[in-house]
Motif scaffolding. Structure first.
Motif, PDB file in Angstrom:
ATOM      1  N   GLU A 507       0.826  -1.209   0.000  1.00  0.00           N
ATOM      2  CA  GLU A 507       0.000   0.000   0.000  1.00  0.00           C
ATOM      3  C   GLU A 507       0.858   1.256   0.000  1.00  0.00           C
ATOM      4  N   ALA A 508       1.996   1.219   0.720  1.00  0.00           N
ATOM      5  CA  ALA A 508       2.870   2.394   0.823  1.00  0.00           C
ATOM      6  C   ALA A 508       3.737   2.591  -0.408  1.00  0.00           C
ATOM      7  N   VAL A 509       4.246   1.500  -1.017  1.00  0.00           N
ATOM      8  CA  VAL A 509       5.206   1.655  -2.116  1.00  0.00           C
ATOM      9  C   VAL A 509       4.541   1.829  -3.475  1.00  0.00           C
ATOM     10  N   ARG A 510       3.265   1.475  -3.592  1.00  0.00           N
ATOM     11  CA  ARG A 510       2.579   1.627  -4.882  1.00  0.00           C
ATOM     12  C   ARG A 510       2.522   3.078  -5.345  1.00  0.00           C
ATOM     13  N   VAL A 511       2.579   4.003  -4.415  1.00  0.00           N
ATOM     14  CA  VAL A 511       2.507   5.429  -4.768  1.00  0.00           C
ATOM     15  C   VAL A 511       3.905   6.055  -4.845  1.00  0.00           C
ATOM     16  N   SER A 512       4.950   5.261  -4.675  1.00  0.00           N
ATOM     17  CA  SER A 512       6.317   5.793  -4.689  1.00  0.00           C
ATOM     18  C   SER A 512       6.899   5.768  -6.098  1.00  0.00           C
ATOM     19  N   ASP A 513       7.970   6.511  -6.322  1.00  0.00           N
ATOM     20  CA  ASP A 513       8.643   6.564  -7.618  1.00  0.00           C
ATOM     21  C   ASP A 513       9.344   5.250  -7.942  1.00  0.00           C
ATOM     22  N   GLU A 514       9.609   4.444  -6.920  1.00  0.00           N
ATOM     23  CA  GLU A 514      10.360   3.198  -7.111  1.00  0.00           C
ATOM     24  C   GLU A 514       9.456   1.994  -7.376  1.00  0.00           C
ATOM     25  N   TRP A 515       8.141   2.209  -7.521  1.00  0.00           N
ATOM     26  CA  TRP A 515       7.206   1.093  -7.596  1.00  0.00           C
ATOM     27  C   TRP A 515       7.486   0.156  -8.775  1.00  0.00           C
ATOM     28  N   GLU A 516       7.813   0.662  -9.936  1.00  0.00           N
ATOM     29  CA  GLU A 516       8.023  -0.189 -11.108  1.00  0.00           C
ATOM     30  C   GLU A 516       9.174  -1.177 -10.873  1.00  0.00           C
ATOM     31  N   GLU A 517      10.276  -0.664 -10.309  1.00  0.00           N
ATOM     32  CA  GLU A 517      11.427  -1.541 -10.055  1.00  0.00           C
ATOM     33  C   GLU A 517      11.103  -2.547  -8.961  1.00  0.00           C
ATOM     34  N   ILE A 518      10.361  -2.110  -7.954  1.00  0.00           N
ATOM     35  CA  ILE A 518       9.974  -3.021  -6.861  1.00  0.00           C
ATOM     36  C   ILE A 518       9.078  -4.123  -7.396  1.00  0.00           C
TER      37      ILE A 518
END
Length: 570
Positions: A507-518
């Motif tokens: 839920e927290a990382v989906r809105v981050s700039d790093e989501w695609e790599e994660i």
């Protein structure tokens, strides 16, 4: 300044003091005249016509009227008033003190005071006027009347170190043991000022070397605190007690001398029977305060005569004191003398919010790599404190000290058991310092524990806070950490194999700039190359992973060595 921080007793200039003496005499003359009784005033009024006659008639009348002495007194008073402005204070003093047969003309003047409450005797003493002091005392001046109840003539004499004046005052009855401001005495003052001549006079005339002020401080204690060794020797020769503790904090003279670093006073006290095992109100010995303040020579004097067991079992060891003050040489001396580097503070001595208990914690908290290394080499354990010293070094970004602690067995996977957490606390402390974070991760930290969550894909809000706090995801997704959540998760994924993130982190990382790599790393199998690296590292003991030489000695190509050390992860 006095021992209690007050200003100097006599800040007024010499010119101002003479002016005040002049005013004091004028004021006293006025009071003498106003105190004449009604009956005397009536008799004087009857003679008023005669006083107003020409000067020669007044002279004739006064010489023939021997039966009327009060007229003579009135005339003499008037004459003093007329000449007061032109005469010096000394001339006025002599004129007012005697008349004809040498007896005081105005006895009320001798002990009168000016607007500052100062008597003539006090002012004469302030200026060290020995002859004037003698004349005033012979004329009945009170030797204990000064500026007020606390500033006596004897105090002024001692303050000026005027031995002769002090002796005259004592001969006339001045009390050498009289309590002054807050119980302070002239003996305390003589010691504080370092006036040995005055002190000798006081001690030779009944001065009590063990008298205490209202704080329970004796002249012996004062001399030890101020470093007045010559005064201390005089007091001890006069039966001063070297073990008389101050009542306020129960500190002994030896403790105070050690605290202030007065080596000569320490030696004098020890030579005269001072007890090195008298504790202050905190239960600490002189060796504790000397170790804390860094006075090596004093510690060297105390080491052979201080019982190690007593010093360690009082709740705080001198080892703690030396480490707290970052006094390396003293720390080394104490270790060589047999003090235990792993002894812990007792509960009554733990006054820190971080609950520190060991000397190692003090050294790490002070960022003292040298003290830390000395303690570790002497056998200090790294896991005795509630908050581990390693966590302190990580939070302070002390890279070399972190390596030092890890190389001596610090547990990189230590958790905060109080919250029931099972993830390595080092990761939480290093989140905003990626250099430190990598240093921790390649030293054997089990990163998988950070990304593992027992709640998994379920709604975290349905579980109690106690359960949620056990997982790293709860800490990572708090409001003050959310901005770092994406880059932190991406970085941690470089050090683990195939993992599945819990719903809270997703839920927290989906809105981050790093989501695609994660998403790419978590939804697809990790490369065989990366999994082999993790497998090789897991076969090596954690202790060995902390040494750079471990991989350098492996019989493998150089690029592979660098790969095993995560050199590709920036």
């Amino acid at each position: 300044m006095s021992l209690y921080g007050e200003a100097d007793l006599f800040p007024v200039s010499a010119e101002e003091e003479e002016r005040q003496l002049h005013l004091a005499i004028m004021h006293s003359l006025q009071e003498t005249e106003s105190n004449i009784t009604n009956r005397e005033q009536t008799e004087i009024d009857e003679l008023e016509p005669e006083i107003e006659k020409p000067a020669e008639n007044v002279k004739a009348t006064s010489s023939s009227s021997s039966s009327k002495p009060r007229n003579f007194k009135r005339a003499n008073t008037t004459a003093l008033f007329q000449e007061a402005e032109e005469e010096s204070p000394q001339t006025m003093l002599r004129r007012s003190m005697s008349i004809g047969n040498g007896s005081p003309a105005f006895p009320d003047l001798i002990n009168s005071t000016n607007t500052n409450g100062e008597t003539p005797l006090y002012l004469a003493t302030v200026h060290s006027q020995e002859i004037a002091v003698k004349q005033l005392l012979q004329s009945g001046a009170d030797p204990d009347m000064g500026r007020n109840a606390h500033d006596t003539p004897l105090l002024a004499a001692v303050d000026n170190d005027c031995r002769e004046v002090a002796l005259e005052l004592i001969k006339s009855g001045a009390d050498v043991n009289r309590p002054l401001n807050r119980g302070w005495t002239v003996l305390h003052e003589a010691v504080y000022r370092g006036h040995t001549d005055s002190l000798q006079v006081l001690l030779s005339n009944g001065g009590d070397p063990n008298i205490r002020d209202c704080f329970g401080i004796s002249p012996v204690f004062t001399s030890a605190a101020c470093g007045r060794n010559e005064c201390l020797e005089m007091l001890l020769r006069s039966d001063g007690d070297p073990n008389l503790c101050a009542e306020s904090k129960m500190a002994s003279p030896l403790y105070e001398a050690c605290k202030e670093g007065h080596l000569d006073c320490v030696i004098t006290l020890l030579d005269n029977g001072a007890n090195p095992h008298l504790v202050n109100c905190d239960g600490l010995y002189p060796i504790h305060v000397a170790s804390s303040r860094g006075f090596e020579e004093i510690v060297e004097k105390l080491l052979p005569i201080t019982d190690v067991t007593k010093a360690e079992n009082c709740g705080m060891s001198p080892i703690h004191s030396a480490a707290k003050g970052d006094n390396i040489e003293i720390l080394d001396m104490l270790i060589n003398h047999g003090y235990d580097v792993n002894i812990k503070l007792t509960r009554d001595k733990i006054t820190y919010r971080d609950r520190r208990q060991t000397a190692l914690f003090f050294a790490v908290y002070n960022d003292s790599e040298e003290a830390t290394e000395i303690l570790l080499e002497a056998g200090a354990e790294t896991e005795l404190d509630y908050v581990k010293p390693l966590l302190v070094a990580v939070s302070h970004s002390q890279y070399d000290m972190t390596d030092l602690l890890l190389s001596h067995g610090a547990d990189v996977n230590a958790c905060f058991n109080e919250d029931g957490a099972f993830f390595p606390a080092c990761v939480a402390f290093a989140l905003r310092d990626f250099r430190m974070l990598k240093q921790v991760l390649i030293s054997g930290c089990d990163v998988s524990k950070c990304l593992k969550c027992d709640i998994g894909g379920q709604d975290h809000s349905r579980f109690s806070e106690a359960v949620r706090r056990q997982s790293f995801c709860h800490f990572l997704t708090e409001d003050h950490q959310r901005a770092w959540c994406g880059c932190t998760v991406l970085y941690l994924l470089q050090f683990v194999g195939n993992v599945k993130l819990c719903s809270k982190i997703l839920e927290a990382v989906r809105v981050s700039d790093e989501w695609e790599e994660i998403e790419k790393l978590t939804d697809n199998p990790r490369s065989l190359r990366h999994l082999c690296r993790l497998k090789i590292r897991s076969a090596i003991r954690i202790q060995a992973l902390r040494h750079e030489s471990t991989f350098q000695t492996l019989p493998i190509p150089e690029p592979m060595k660098r790969f095993l050390e995560f050199s590709d992860v920036q």
